[in-house]
Design an enzyme around this catalytic site. Structure first.
Site, short mmCIF file in Angstrom:
data_model
loop_
_atom_site.label_atom_id
_atom_site.label_comp_id
_atom_site.label_asym_id
_atom_site.label_seq_id
_atom_site.Cartn_x
_atom_site.Cartn_y
_atom_site.Cartn_z
N GLY A 715 0.83 -1.20 0.00
CA GLY A 715 0.00 0.00 0.00
C GLY A 715 0.86 1.25 0.00
N GLY A 717 0.50 5.81 0.15
CA GLY A 717 -0.32 7.01 0.27
C GLY A 717 0.55 8.24 0.23
N SER A 718 -0.06 9.39 0.48
CA SER A 718 0.69 10.65 0.37
C SER A 718 1.72 10.79 1.48
CB SER A 718 -0.29 11.82 0.41
OG SER A 718 -1.05 11.80 1.59
N VAL A 722 3.54 1.21 2.76
CA VAL A 722 3.48 0.08 3.68
C VAL A 722 4.03 -1.16 2.99
CG1 VAL A 722 2.00 -1.31 5.17
CG2 VAL A 722 1.46 1.09 4.79
N ASP A 843 -8.54 10.53 8.74
CA ASP A 843 -8.16 9.97 7.43
C ASP A 843 -8.85 8.63 7.21
OD1 ASP A 843 -7.01 9.90 4.98
OD2 ASP A 843 -5.01 9.34 5.66
#
Length: 998
Positions: A715, A717-718, A722, A843
């Site tokens: 994974g 994100g910004s 992960v 979030d």
């Protein structure tokens, strides 16, 4: 009298002349027909631009066209072309439209050539055509749609081409068609129901196209069908029950689609003549039919890559003619946890050649009866199960064994020396077990070996020199054991070796100078041993090397410039050794080098600025304090300028300078310690999350994730990425969240998470094991959290899985979605109402919701991202979390992302759902949700209550989602009330099950 005679003579002459004229006309007509055929054949030849075997060399005027190669003429119709048969001759070019002028043609077979272009529509003019075989060419375009005139067609073989478009409806008029093969093209659209009207069909092959939709139940009308293959398409839904009426079926193939449901228990009784069954790589669930044992003619049984559960039917052992059994990648278990008894049942299958049972949940000891399996068994794969104990004696009886796979199990004991009697073995995979003892020296008897994987065990002793006798060996994996001694020179006499991995052992001595003899080697890993001496120059002669790992040894001396000759090198790791001297400039000239680690050595001098050295993220030189220069991103000191004109300093001056410099350095060091001690101690104390947490280093995380490899990325994100990894000291799989510190708020977010997570403990929040605040091999700040690993991935991957993935699509039914929605709400309720001080998530989205083995939702804790109303000046609050929860709930029901392109102007997911309430809710819900089995809750799909119950439940869920995402924060529900309402919805939907059970 004379007149009468004259009239009779004239009548005779006229009749004779008429007969002659008729014969001449007939002859001219025949000649005209022959000429048409000849011209059509010459037109065919003209379109052939490549004839490597000169098969058309006889097509010239010196021979009658009926004598041309591949041409057969009829006798009844005065030598008209009846058959055109030119197969497997590599003819290149296109198929001439003039082939439609061969009006007496019955058979066309041009299979196995390299013909291109479209199949000409003029073939539709051939009304006498019975066989049309264009298999294995390179034809493009669509299937001709005017084949209706070819009413005699019995065979169409268009397989292995590049045809596109849909299967034309014109085929339905071919009432005599008994074989239709369209495999390996790029056909699209649904499998057409009209195929069920081809009542003469015996053979239907649609394998390897892009056909979608459900398998039409009309195919059950093809009562003469012997062969039905729709494998490797995009078909969805269940297998129509009408298919099980095709009692003459010998081959049924629906593998590699998106089918779901279960197989009927009576499958073997419904289809008693089955010889081959392919249902692998779908989404089937439930038990395997015990009745398979009644299909006594079964030769191939393939159902791997599904979610079948329960035990393997012992009745499969009744299939004496069975040759191939693939059951890998399911959830199958042993009948008896003490012993893997299914193996015993297979001893009756005397013709068995391949047995694939890997990656299931089989447990127990391998029985001694494994020695009684078929002597024809060549491929046995049992890896990825929970079988334990020792490898049974007697396994040497399987004299035909070529592939033995028992990796990733709990097998212990030693490698049986009797295994070395299997002289046909080519691949032995026993990695990641608990094997101990020495590698048997007779392993050299396995002279046919090309793969030997013994890594990840507890093997001791030295590497057997006898391995040098395995002259076909290509892949040798012995890493992560306790092997000692030196690297035997005999390994360097194996010319075929491609990969050699002996890392993470206790090997000593030098790397043999003959290493350059391995001319075909492309991957060498000798890292983390105790090897010493210099790196031999001859390594530069292994010109095919692409990956070279030598870190964590005792190598000294300089880096040989000959490594610059490895033009294909992509990764080079020489870190953590005792290397000295300069960085060879030749390394900068390697065109494909993507990763270079020279850290923690004693290198000195100027670092190049060309090639890979222009990319600071691809180069690690940390721990070499005498290096200088390079690009600015490496943050190295400038190299001193050489000045040969200065006079040497006097001895007194030198002593004075040294003393002053030493004193100044000491005072500066003391000041730095006093200045940095308190902040650093405070930071470490903050980030350690208490003394009970395991402390991990960057190097450990780097090793756990194979260098943060993209293969372990789960994974992104910004604020970070992960990775999946295994930390040796923890002996478990973990998730490692690495922050992107270049993001403005990342460091702040990290500290905030550590503070919050120290006191958070809830079943629906991902557990944090520890954190890491360090520097990477390039000297950059590094911060990461080590989290509990969730094997079922993120909620986002279940809601929006790509249709192009090879593995079966993951779909959540209604009960699962309700349970997950309640889990997520419970986590928010804990943060909002039971933490002191209360915590705002900030979030909440599907990618931050992870699912464990039991499909329980776990929230990933937040960073400091803000939601819409915060941007107006309001502080973060629980109302923002409730808004996010409402949008997430609507996304779970509809299967539509809030960022979908369909939402424009003022239309968003909230408004989209609100407008559908209540009558049109069923029009916006996820289609896959409606297609899932109602039997999950014990109801019949046709029960009239089902649709109304589902409608009521879905309306309630959408109402909750809309209310939570209301524009006004004050109008949104409390999360604790959301939990109560969702639980009521779930109880309502499950109520019929409870009543029925009572």
């Amino acid at each position: 009298m004379e007149v009468s005679l004259s009239a009779g003579v004239l009548l005779f002459i006229a009749t004779f002349l008429g007969l002659i004229n008729s014969l001449c006309f007939a002859q001219s007509t025949i000649h005209l027909g022959n000429e048409t055929d000849r011209m059509a054949l010459l037109a065919f030849k003209e379109k052939i631009i490549n004839d490597p075997n000169r098969v058309l060399s006889s097509w010239n005027n010196s021979l009658h066209f009926c004598m041309w190669s591949g041409v057969t003429c009829s006798r009844r119709h005065s030598q008209r072309v009846q058959t055109l048969n030119i197969t497997d001759q590599s003819l290149g070019g296109s198929l001439s439209p003039h082939i439609g002028n061969l009006s007496f043609l019955r058979n066309i077979d041009l299979s196995g050539n390299k013909l291109e272009g479209c199949i000409p529509q003029e073939i539709g003019h051939l009304s006498r055509l019975r066989n049309l075989s264009l298999f294995n060419n390179s034809f493009v375009g669509e299937i001709p749609n005017n084949l209706t005139h070819c009413s005699q067609l019995g065979v169409i073989k268009f397989g292995t081409n590049n045809l596109v478009g849909k299967i034309p409806m014109a085929i339905v008029s071919l009432s005599k068609l008994y074989l239709l093969s369209l495999r390996k093209n790029r056909l699209s659209g649904h499998v057409p129901p009209f195929l069920g009207n081809l009542s003469s069909l015996l053979y239907l092959d649609l394998v390897d196209n892009s056909l979608d939709g459900s398998i039409p139940h009309e195919l059950g009308q093809l009562v003469k069908l012997h062969y039905l293959a729709i494998d490797h398409n995009k078909c969805s839904g269940k297998i129509p029950f009408t298919i099980y009426n095709l009692t003459l079926l010998r081959v049924l193939g629906v593998g590699e689609n998106r089918l779901y449901g279960s197989l009927p228990p009576e499958l073997g009784l419904f289809l008693p003549n089955l010889e081959e069954l392919y249902v692998g790589e779908n989404r089937f669930t439930g038990p395997l039919p015990v009745s398979l044992g009644n299909a006594s003619d079964l030769v191939i049984l393939s159902f791997g890559g599904n979610n079948f559960s329960g035990s393997m039917p012992m009745s499969i052992g009744w299939l004496k003619g069975l040759k191939f059994l693939w059951a890998s990648y399911n959830q199958l278990v042993s009948e008896n946890d003490e012993e893997f008894t299914f193996i015993t049942s297979m001893t009756n299958c005397s013709l068995l050649e391949a047995l694939y049972l890997s990656q299931n949940k089989f447990s127990g000891i391998l029985p001694k009866s494994i020695a009684n399996l078929s002597t024809q068994l060549s491929d046995m794969r049992l890896g990825g199960n929970e079988i334990f104990g020792a490898i049974p004696s007697g396994i040497e009886n399987l004299a035909g064994l070529i592939y033995l796979g028992m990796e990733e199990t709990l097998l212990g004991g030693t490698i049986p020396i009797h295994l070395m009697k299997l002289n046909n073995l080519q691949k032995v995979v026993l990695d990641d077990n608990k094997l101990s003892g020495k590698i048997p020296n007779p392993i050299g008897n396995l002279t046919q070996l090309y793969t030997l994987a013994l890594d990840g065990n507890n093997l001791q002793g030295s590497i057997p020199r006898s391995l040098g006798q395995c002259q076909h060996l290509q892949y040798l994996y012995l890493s992560d054991n306790n092997l000692n001694g030196t690297i035997p020179k005999e390994l360097l006499d194996i010319p075929s070796l491609l990969e050699l991995d002996i890392s993470m052992n206790n090997l000593t001595g030098f790397l043999p100078s003959d290493i350059g003899k391995l001319q075909n080697l492309f991957r060498l890993n000798i890292s983390n041993n105790e090897l010493s001496g210099e790196i031999p120059d001859t390594l530069g002669t292994s010109v095919h090397l692409e990956y070279l790992y030598m870190k964590g040894n005792l190598f000294h001396g300089s880096i040989p410039p000959s490594l610059g000759a490895l033009r294909g090198l992509q990764e080079l790791d020489l870190s953590c050794n005792n290397l000295t001297g300069h960085v060879p400039g030749d390394l900068a000239q390697l065109p494909f080098l993507e990763y270079l680690n020279l850290s923690f050595n004693n290198l000195e001098g100027e670092v190049p600025k060309q090639g890979i050295f222009q990319n600071a993220s691809a180069v690690s030189i940390l721990g070499n304090n005498k290096l200088c220069g390079g690009i600015s991103e490496l943050q190295l000191p400038q190299c001193p300028k050489k000045d040969f004109k200065k006079k040497p300093l006097s001895r007194k001056v030198i002593i004075l300078v040294v003393v002053v410099a030493a004193l100044f350095s000491f005072l500066l060091l003391c000041a730095l310690v006093l200045w940095s001690k308190k902040p650093r101690e405070k930071l470490l104390s903050t980030l350690s999350m208490g003394e009970n947490f395991l402390r991990v280093t960057y190097a450990e995380l780097f090793r756990a994730t194979s260098g943060f490899s993209s293969a372990n990325l789960i994974g992104a994100g910004s604020y970070g990425s992960v990775f999946r990894g295994i930390i040796d000291r923890m002996e478990m799989i973990v998730a490692i969240k690495v922050l992107k510190l270049q993001q403005q708020r990342a460091s702040k977010s990290f500290i905030a998470e550590c503070k919050a997570l120290r006191s958070i403990k809830h079943r629906n929040i991902v557990k944090v094991f520890t954190v890491c605040s360090s520097i990477d091999f390039s000297g950059n700040d590094f911060k990461a959290l080590v989290l509990e690993y969730m094997p079922n991935g993120s909620l986002d991957s279940w809601l929006h899985q790509s249709a192009n993935e090879l593995h079966p699509l993951k779909i959540l039914n209604l009960i699962q979605r309700l349970n997950l929605a309640i889990d997520i709400a419970c986590a928010l309720d804990y943060l909002h109402n039971h933490c002191r001080p209360p915590i705002v998530h900030c979030d909440l989205k599907p990618s931050n919701i992870l699912l464990d083995d039991d499909m329980v939702a776990h929230n990933i804790m937040p960073n400091d991202k803000l939601w819409p109303e915060y941007g107006t000046g309001a502080n973060p609050s629980k109302y923002g979390d409730v808004y996010s929860y409402g949008i997430l709930l609507l996304e779970m029901v509809t299967g539509v992302r809030p960022s979908d392109d369909m939402f424009k102007d003022d239309l968003g997911l909230h408004q989209f759902a609100k407008m559908a309430l209540p009558e049109s809710v069923m029009n916006i819900v996820d289609r896959r949700l409606l297609s899932e089995e109602i039997e999950v809750i014990g109801l019949n799909r046709n029960d009239s209550r089902v649709s109304s119950m589902m409608h009521e439940c879905l309306v309630s869920m959408v109402n909750i989602g809309v209310s939570c995402s209301a524009e006004s924060p004050k109008a949104r529900k409390e999360i604790k009330d959301v939990i109560v309402e969702l639980q009521k919805v779930r109880d309502f939907f499950l109520a019929p099950t409870v009543v029925r059970n009572v």
